[in-house]
Design a protein around this motif. Structure first.
Motif, PDB file in Angstrom:
ATOM      1  N   GLY A   1       0.502  -1.574   0.056  1.00  0.00           N
ATOM      2  CA  GLY A   1      -0.172   0.222  -0.411  1.00  0.00           C
ATOM      3  C   GLY A   1       0.909   1.083  -0.167  1.00  0.00           C
ATOM      4  N   LEU A   2       2.057   1.431  -1.073  1.00  0.00           N
ATOM      5  CA  LEU A   2       2.949   2.386  -0.645  1.00  0.00           C
ATOM      6  C   LEU A   2       2.096   3.155  -1.512  1.00  0.00           C
ATOM      7  CD1 LEU A   2       6.639   1.312  -0.268  1.00  0.00           C
ATOM      8  CD2 LEU A   2       5.604   3.367   0.378  1.00  0.00           C
ATOM      9  N   PRO A   3       1.903   5.017  -1.684  1.00  0.00           N
ATOM     10  CA  PRO A   3       1.489   5.280  -2.834  1.00  0.00           C
ATOM     11  C   PRO A   3       2.383   5.520  -3.568  1.00  0.00           C
ATOM     12  CG  PRO A   3       2.007   6.153  -0.126  1.00  0.00           C
ATOM     13  CD  PRO A   3       2.057   4.890   0.079  1.00  0.00           C
ATOM     14  N   PRO A   4       1.694   5.441  -4.851  1.00  0.00           N
ATOM     15  CA  PRO A   4       2.293   6.405  -6.116  1.00  0.00           C
ATOM     16  C   PRO A   4       3.572   7.278  -6.073  1.00  0.00           C
ATOM     17  CG  PRO A   4       0.587   4.928  -6.310  1.00  0.00           C
ATOM     18  CD  PRO A   4       0.568   5.431  -5.331  1.00  0.00           C
ATOM     19  N   GLU A   5       2.622   7.920  -5.190  1.00  0.00           N
ATOM     20  CA  GLU A   5       3.678   9.899  -5.559  1.00  0.00           C
ATOM     21  C   GLU A   5       5.072   9.429  -4.330  1.00  0.00           C
ATOM     22  OE1 GLU A   5       0.490   8.826  -4.589  1.00  0.00           O
ATOM     23  OE2 GLU A   5      -0.034  10.041  -2.350  1.00  0.00           O
ATOM     24  N   ARG A   6       5.545   9.060  -3.912  1.00  0.00           N
ATOM     25  CA  ARG A   6       5.874   7.998  -2.922  1.00  0.00           C
ATOM     26  C   ARG A   6       7.367   7.664  -3.045  1.00  0.00           C
ATOM     27  NH1 ARG A   6       2.910   9.853   2.071  1.00  0.00           N
ATOM     28  NH2 ARG A   6       3.678   7.930   2.599  1.00  0.00           N
ATOM     29  N   THR A   7       6.646   7.457  -4.096  1.00  0.00           N
ATOM     30  CA  THR A   7       7.403   6.073  -4.767  1.00  0.00           C
ATOM     31  C   THR A   7       8.502   6.297  -5.731  1.00  0.00           C
ATOM     32  OG1 THR A   7       6.311   4.482  -6.510  1.00  0.00           O
ATOM     33  CG2 THR A   7       6.510   3.966  -3.936  1.00  0.00           C
ATOM     34  N   HIS A   8       9.623   6.500  -6.368  1.00  0.00           N
ATOM     35  CA  HIS A   8      10.603   6.851  -7.506  1.00  0.00           C
ATOM     36  C   HIS A   8      11.839   5.926  -7.762  1.00  0.00           C
ATOM     37  CE1 HIS A   8       9.697   9.830  -3.689  1.00  0.00           C
ATOM     38  NE2 HIS A   8       9.521  10.879  -5.417  1.00  0.00           N
ATOM     39  N   LEU A   9      11.495   6.240  -8.985  1.00  0.00           N
ATOM     40  CA  LEU A   9      12.591   5.303  -9.798  1.00  0.00           C
ATOM     41  C   LEU A   9      12.802   6.241 -10.952  1.00  0.00           C
ATOM     42  CD1 LEU A   9      10.332   2.775  -9.468  1.00  0.00           C
ATOM     43  CD2 LEU A   9      11.958   1.586 -10.433  1.00  0.00           C
ATOM     44  N   PRO A  10      14.438   6.443 -11.619  1.00  0.00           N
ATOM     45  CA  PRO A  10      14.466   6.956 -12.742  1.00  0.00           C
ATOM     46  C   PRO A  10      14.166   6.668 -13.617  1.00  0.00           C
ATOM     47  CG  PRO A  10      16.175   5.435 -11.917  1.00  0.00           C
ATOM     48  CD  PRO A  10      15.642   5.066 -11.106  1.00  0.00           C
ATOM     49  N   ASN A  11      13.969   7.553 -15.190  1.00  0.00           N
ATOM     50  CA  ASN A  11      12.553   7.534 -16.047  1.00  0.00           C
ATOM     51  C   ASN A  11      13.730   7.117 -17.379  1.00  0.00           C
ATOM     52  OD1 ASN A  11      10.260   8.187 -17.804  1.00  0.00           O
ATOM     53  ND2 ASN A  11      10.340   9.851 -17.351  1.00  0.00           N
ATOM     54  N   GLY A  12      13.393   5.695 -17.638  1.00  0.00           N
ATOM     55  CA  GLY A  12      14.118   4.942 -18.634  1.00  0.00           C
ATOM     56  C   GLY A  12      13.973   5.828 -19.768  1.00  0.00           C
ATOM     57  N   VAL A  13      12.762   6.490 -19.804  1.00  0.00           N
ATOM     58  CA  VAL A  13      12.264   7.073 -21.089  1.00  0.00           C
ATOM     59  C   VAL A  13      11.929   8.133 -21.569  1.00  0.00           C
ATOM     60  CG1 VAL A  13      10.765   4.876 -22.203  1.00  0.00           C
ATOM     61  CG2 VAL A  13       9.668   6.082 -20.617  1.00  0.00           C
ATOM     62  N   ALA A  14      13.103   8.873 -20.156  1.00  0.00           N
ATOM     63  CA  ALA A  14      12.576  10.652 -20.837  1.00  0.00           C
ATOM     64  C   ALA A  14      13.892  11.002 -21.627  1.00  0.00           C
ATOM     65  CB  ALA A  14      13.869  10.969 -18.826  1.00  0.00           C
ATOM     66  N   ALA A  15      12.718  12.355 -22.135  1.00  0.00           N
ATOM     67  CA  ALA A  15      13.897  12.745 -23.487  1.00  0.00           C
ATOM     68  C   ALA A  15      14.977  12.958 -23.478  1.00  0.00           C
ATOM     69  CB  ALA A  15      12.729  14.472 -23.863  1.00  0.00           C
ATOM     70  N   ASP A  16      15.364  13.389 -22.410  1.00  0.00           N
ATOM     71  CA  ASP A  16      17.173  14.104 -21.683  1.00  0.00           C
ATOM     72  C   ASP A  16      17.136  13.476 -20.588  1.00  0.00           C
ATOM     73  OD1 ASP A  16      19.033  15.392 -20.789  1.00  0.00           O
ATOM     74  OD2 ASP A  16      17.946  17.027 -21.349  1.00  0.00           O
ATOM     75  N   LEU A  17      17.940  12.114 -20.816  1.00  0.00           N
ATOM     76  CA  LEU A  17      18.112  10.829 -19.555  1.00  0.00           C
ATOM     77  C   LEU A  17      19.365  11.856 -18.611  1.00  0.00           C
ATOM     78  CD1 LEU A  17      18.529   7.865 -21.800  1.00  0.00           C
ATOM     79  CD2 LEU A  17      17.375   8.373 -20.160  1.00  0.00           C
ATOM     80  N   ALA A  18      20.182  12.889 -19.535  1.00  0.00           N
ATOM     81  CA  ALA A  18      21.201  13.509 -18.179  1.00  0.00           C
ATOM     82  C   ALA A  18      20.071  14.406 -17.413  1.00  0.00           C
ATOM     83  CB  ALA A  18      22.013  14.143 -19.697  1.00  0.00           C
ATOM     84  N   ALA A  19      19.490  14.837 -18.091  1.00  0.00           N
ATOM     85  CA  ALA A  19      18.493  15.832 -17.051  1.00  0.00           C
ATOM     86  C   ALA A  19      17.780  15.133 -16.220  1.00  0.00           C
ATOM     87  CB  ALA A  19      17.410  17.301 -18.210  1.00  0.00           C
ATOM     88  N   GLU A  20      17.245  13.868 -16.791  1.00  0.00           N
ATOM     89  CA  GLU A  20      16.185  12.864 -15.822  1.00  0.00           C
ATOM     90  C   GLU A  20      17.510  12.987 -14.920  1.00  0.00           C
ATOM     91  OE1 GLU A  20      13.777  11.975 -15.309  1.00  0.00           O
ATOM     92  OE2 GLU A  20      13.408   9.953 -13.594  1.00  0.00           O
TER      93      GLU A  20
END
Ligand code: GLP
Length: 267
Positions: free
Chosen positions: A93-112
């Motif tokens: 029941g962990l709320p999604p807004e408090r879970t973080h993973l790097p976004n592997g499909v970000a347009a700018d991976l360095a900025a991500e």
């Protein structure tokens, strides 16, 4: 660094989960660093069991994962986003807004990557980071020669790592994405506490190198020797090549810190 040798992978996973649970009980808003891989499956199953038994509540925690494959969207069943949702977050029941993973499909991976570091800092840093050990000696996806001061960034995976993770991609190493976004070794070292879990005879040689060998960028896990609060929980099979095993066993049997754990035969 402290090495804890337990009889089986199940004991190792239970001890790791019990230590996480202890930290969360003391600090319900813990910032927990999460890892992926088959070793972590068992740790998460144990955490889920503790939550189901009513002795643990993870809903106040914030999480940050070590890494994500470049090119896999969060919905992709082979992504670490999916792995974490199905193996831990949704089950406790962990709320999604408090879970973080790097976004592997970000347009700018360095900025991500930079934004990910910022998000960790804004959360107050990672209190407890779980890590596994890759057969190349990596933590996260910090492949050989990763700077020991590196931060979150894109990294090319070794053929050996793609082979090791092929099980999650229908057994085909060629289907494993060639790149990942990963926390750096320096990011991991910034965590206030680190717990590494390593099981299986196939990890015995790299575990000995990582914990007892010289610190080198060729084996990023050796950097954990510099961490002031790092526990390494292993099973007998993984421990089979450790030179100092007699001392490590003696410490677990003697140190007052481990008394409550020693008294529990399931750990
Ligand atoms: C992947 C992950 C690592 C993990 C490793 C070990 O490479 N990026 O963080 O430590 O797998 O995997 P396993 O537990 O399946 O041996």
């Amino acid at each position: 660094m402290e090495l804890l040798i337990r009889p089986t992978p199940e004991h190792a996973a239970r001890l790791a989960a019990r230590m996480v649970a202890e930290r969360v009980r003391a600090q319900p808003a813990l910032v927990l660093g999460c890892a992926t891989g088959s070793t972590m499956d068992h740790v998460y199953d144990e955490l889920v069991a503790l939550v189901a038994a009513g002795s643990l509540d993870l809903r106040g925690c914030t999480t940050f994962n070590l890494d994500e494959y470049v090119g896999l969207s969060p919905d992709d069943e082979r992504s670490y986003h999916h792995y974490m949702r199905t193996r831990l977050f949704e089950r406790v029941g962990l709320p999604p807004e408090r879970t973080h993973l790097p976004n592997g499909v970000a347009a700018d991976l360095a900025a991500e990557a930079m934004a990910y570091e910022r998000r960790i800092a804004e959360a107050g840093g990672i209190d407890l980071q779980l890590v596994g050990l890759g057969t190349t000696g990596h933590i996260g996806f910090n492949e050989p020669l990763s700077s020991l001061m590196s931060r979150t960034r894109q990294k090319a995976l070794t053929p050996e790592t793609r082979e090791q993770n092929a099980g999650f991609f229908g057994g085909d190493p060629g289907a494993v994405p060639p790149r990942a976004l990963t926390m750096g070794v320096g990011t991991i070292l910034d965590a206030r506490e680190v717990i590494m879990v390593v099981t299986g005879a196939h990890k015995a040689s790299i575990l000995a190198t990582a914990t007892e060998g010289p610190i080198t960028a060729r084996v990023s896990a050796t950097a954990l020797q510099l961490h002031p609060n790092c526990k390494v929980i292993v099973d007998e099979d993984a421990a089979s090549e450790l030179e100092g095993h007699t001392y490590y066993r003696w410490l677990y049997e003697q140190e007052p810190e481990w008394q409550p754990f020693r008294d529990d035969p399931t750990l």
